[in-house]
Design a protein around this motif. Structure first.
Motif, PDB file in Angstrom:
ATOM      1  N   CYS A 279       2.644  -3.964  -3.570  1.00  0.00           N
ATOM      2  CA  CYS A 279       3.833  -3.931  -4.312  1.00  0.00           C
ATOM      3  C   CYS A 279       3.534  -4.317  -5.774  1.00  0.00           C
ATOM      4  CB  CYS A 279       4.875  -5.181  -3.549  1.00  0.00           C
ATOM      5  SG  CYS A 279       6.249  -5.339  -4.649  1.00  0.00           S
TER       6      CYS A 279
ATOM      7  N   LYS B  62      -0.115  -8.161  -3.597  1.00  0.00           N
ATOM      8  CA  LYS B  62       0.635  -8.258  -4.736  1.00  0.00           C
ATOM      9  C   LYS B  62       0.117  -7.501  -5.555  1.00  0.00           C
ATOM     10  CE  LYS B  62       3.801 -11.977  -3.970  1.00  0.00           C
ATOM     11  NZ  LYS B  62       4.247 -13.105  -4.486  1.00  0.00           N
TER      12      LYS B  62
ATOM     13  N   TYR C   5      -0.663  -1.116  -5.583  1.00  0.00           N
ATOM     14  CA  TYR C   5      -0.072  -0.053  -4.798  1.00  0.00           C
ATOM     15  C   TYR C   5      -0.700   1.070  -4.634  1.00  0.00           C
ATOM     16  CZ  TYR C   5       3.679   3.347  -3.709  1.00  0.00           C
ATOM     17  OH  TYR C   5       4.381   4.373  -2.926  1.00  0.00           O
TER      18      TYR C   5
ATOM     19  N   ASP D 230       6.173  -2.323   1.449  1.00  0.00           N
ATOM     20  CA  ASP D 230       6.851  -3.475   0.744  1.00  0.00           C
ATOM     21  C   ASP D 230       7.974  -3.037   0.005  1.00  0.00           C
ATOM     22  OD1 ASP D 230       4.771  -5.262   1.848  1.00  0.00           O
ATOM     23  OD2 ASP D 230       3.646  -4.641   0.308  1.00  0.00           O
ATOM     24  N   THR D 231       7.933  -1.804  -0.670  1.00  0.00           N
ATOM     25  CA  THR D 231       9.046  -1.316  -1.525  1.00  0.00           C
ATOM     26  C   THR D 231       8.813   0.050  -1.512  1.00  0.00           C
ATOM     27  OG1 THR D 231       9.307  -3.296  -3.117  1.00  0.00           O
ATOM     28  CG2 THR D 231      10.359  -1.243  -3.735  1.00  0.00           C
TER      29      THR D 231
ATOM     30  N   THR E  61       8.694   2.910  -4.592  1.00  0.00           N
ATOM     31  CA  THR E  61       7.949   2.283  -5.838  1.00  0.00           C
ATOM     32  C   THR E  61       7.772   3.364  -6.725  1.00  0.00           C
ATOM     33  OG1 THR E  61       6.886   0.581  -4.553  1.00  0.00           O
ATOM     34  CG2 THR E  61       5.903   1.484  -6.388  1.00  0.00           C
TER      35      THR E  61
END
Length: 483
Positions: free
Chosen positions: A216, A228, A231, A261-262, A265
């Motif tokens: 993410c 984190k 991506y 996670d998203t 993106t």
């Protein structure tokens, strides 16, 4: 060489894989998908591996010990979480007690973030596989099998001579995710695994959970997801191939939950993937995690490709609080997102946080009123929890607000409690405010009529509403009758 990948027994319905590990009020019970990906990598490397989710099977510690004794694995990989760490170490050590030659390794966000602390909990713990574990567990298994040293295995924490703990350099993140086996194939082929054991209150039942990407680029201060600020995405062809596998080999599945996670993106990649889904004629419903800044154009493409539901973190209506948690969204974006989703007829599971670091009762009140105003299909109200490795954890500890007892994150039933203590908003106060929020959101006559209409007009939605509603109603009756 036998390997046991274990999601150890704990509270009934306890979910470790969730972003907020605990027992869900609506009966949601997550797949242990990261552990399953590791199992796929071990199997691809030629290792006989058993994936056992003891919570899903409702096995006791005694039953797990009996099973382990009959299997006699050379390596046991235990998946753990912050609230369950004391229990999980105890279970792992009991396995080691009956099988002293077995190598005991722990995986998960918690041991990754505080490896020294976890290794110090018991001399029986041999290793920890940190962060992205597929390559690390395979090399660990090879070392255990050949009885060679662990010094060159990246991403590994291990106990050396005289009990000294060593931390090898971190492993590079996997660049080509297409190299990983389909996790849905692991679900299908594992002897002790059944997709019907898993339930998401907002999703159609039964479902499967996959990842089409990892990482993410955002960095919300409270979130303890791995990878984190990174991506990496699978190729479109690889994702479509797995969807086709699910359709053919798991025909009972009603929905695919994409646990990226998203998910959207990358706007370009999302549109291309959705177009590929349409062109392939898959006709499979799916859901995903997203953000309120997802553009209407992208949402429209997702709807056309079969997206039924979006899980979204609204968190709070306060711009100051949104800035403090580094959410990088605004109230206007939240409103616009709900407007677009409603017009496109995509359901929304909205997540709201209660008890942010600088919050007071009045700001909590505004967030609850805002949740009712947005009126998503379902709403979750979660306490702020400081997990090791997060910015919130650092802030709470520096300010002397942290309750440094991981068991304090759960109440006696496994429901989440904040581990942050503040004057005027104690953990018990936050718990009561959350109970009140649930009562106000779900006991509205207009919401009840909406759910009744949804159940009567759409049988597929009715099944998940009744299944999740039964569990949630028991929670509401037990917890909020006096609120």
């Amino acid at each position: 060489m036998k390997i046991l990948a274990l999601n150890p027994p704990f509270l009934n319905g306890y979910t470790r894989q969730s972003r907020s590990p605990g027992v869900a009020q609506g009966g949601t019970f997550y797949y242990p998908y990261y552990l399953a990906y590791a199992v796929g990598a071990l199997e691809a490397a030629g290792f006989e591996t058993i994936l056992l989710d003891a919570v899903a099977k409702k096995w006791s510690t005694e039953e797990v010990l009996e099973f382990a004794n009959s299997l006699r694995p050379d390596l046991v990989v235990v998946f753990t979480s912050t609230p369950s760490i004391y229990n999980d170490v105890d279970v792992g050590c009991k396995i080691k007690g009956i099988l002293p030659e077995t190598h005991l390794s722990f995986v998960g966000n918690h041991p990754t973030n505080v490896p020294d602390e976890v290794m110090a909990m018991s001399d029986e713990i041999d290793t920890i596989c940190r962060w992205e574990i597929e390559g690390t567990v395979v090399e660990l298994a090879e070392a255990v099998e050949s009885q060679t040293g662990f010094e060159e295995i990246k991403g590994l924490t291990y106990r050396g001579e005289n009990g000294r703990v060593f931390h090898n350099p971190s492993r590079e993140l996997i660049k080509n995710l297409d190299e990983l086996p389909f996790v849905s194939k692991v679900y299908k082929e594992q002897k002790y695994f059944d997709v019907k054991d898993y339930f998401y209150a907002q999703d159609l039942y039964p479902l499967v959970v996959i990842l089409t990407a990892r990482g993410c680029p955002w960095n919300c201060s409270f979130c303890d997801i791995p990878f984190k600020k990174s991506y990496r995405a699978r190729s479109l062809e690889n994702v479509i191939e797995e969807f086709e596998y699910i359709k053919q080999e798991l025909p009972e599945v009603r929905e695919v939950m994409i646990e990226d996670d998203t998910f959207p993106t990358s706007k370009k990649r999302t549109i291309e993937l959705c177009d590929a889904m349409v062109q392939s004629g898959l006709n499979i419903k799916w859901a995903c995690n997203t953000r309120v800044d997802t553009e209407r154009e992208v949402l429209k493409k997702m709807k056309e490709a079969g997206c039924r539901l979006l899980c979204v973190g609204f968190e709070t209506t306060s711009q100051n609080r949104l800035k403090e948690i580094r959410k990088k969204t605004t109230k206007s974006l939240q409103i616009e997102f709900m407007k677009n989703a409603r017009e496109l007829k995509i359901l929304v599971n909205g997540c709201f946080m209660i008890g942010l670091l600088n919050e007071d009762r009045e700001s909590v009140r505004r967030t609850v009123e805002f949740a009712k105003e947005l009126n998503p299909d379902t709403a979750q109200f979660l306490p702020l929890i400081a997990y090791p490795g997060t910015e919130v954890y650092r802030q709470a500890k520096e300010r002397g607000l942290l309750i440094e007892d991981y068991s304090a994150i759960l109440d006696e039933n496994g429901y989440l409690m904040t581990n942050i203590k503040r004057e005027g908003l104690s953990p018990t106060d936050i718990k009561e405010l959350i109970d009140k929020a649930y009562k106000e959101f779900y006991f509205r006559p207009t919401y009840a009529l909406y759910k009744l209409r949804q159940t009567l007009t759409n049988p597929a939605e009715g099944i998940r509403i009744l299944k999740g509603g039964y569990s949630f109603l028991k929670y509401l009756i037990a917890r909020v009758k006096n609120v």
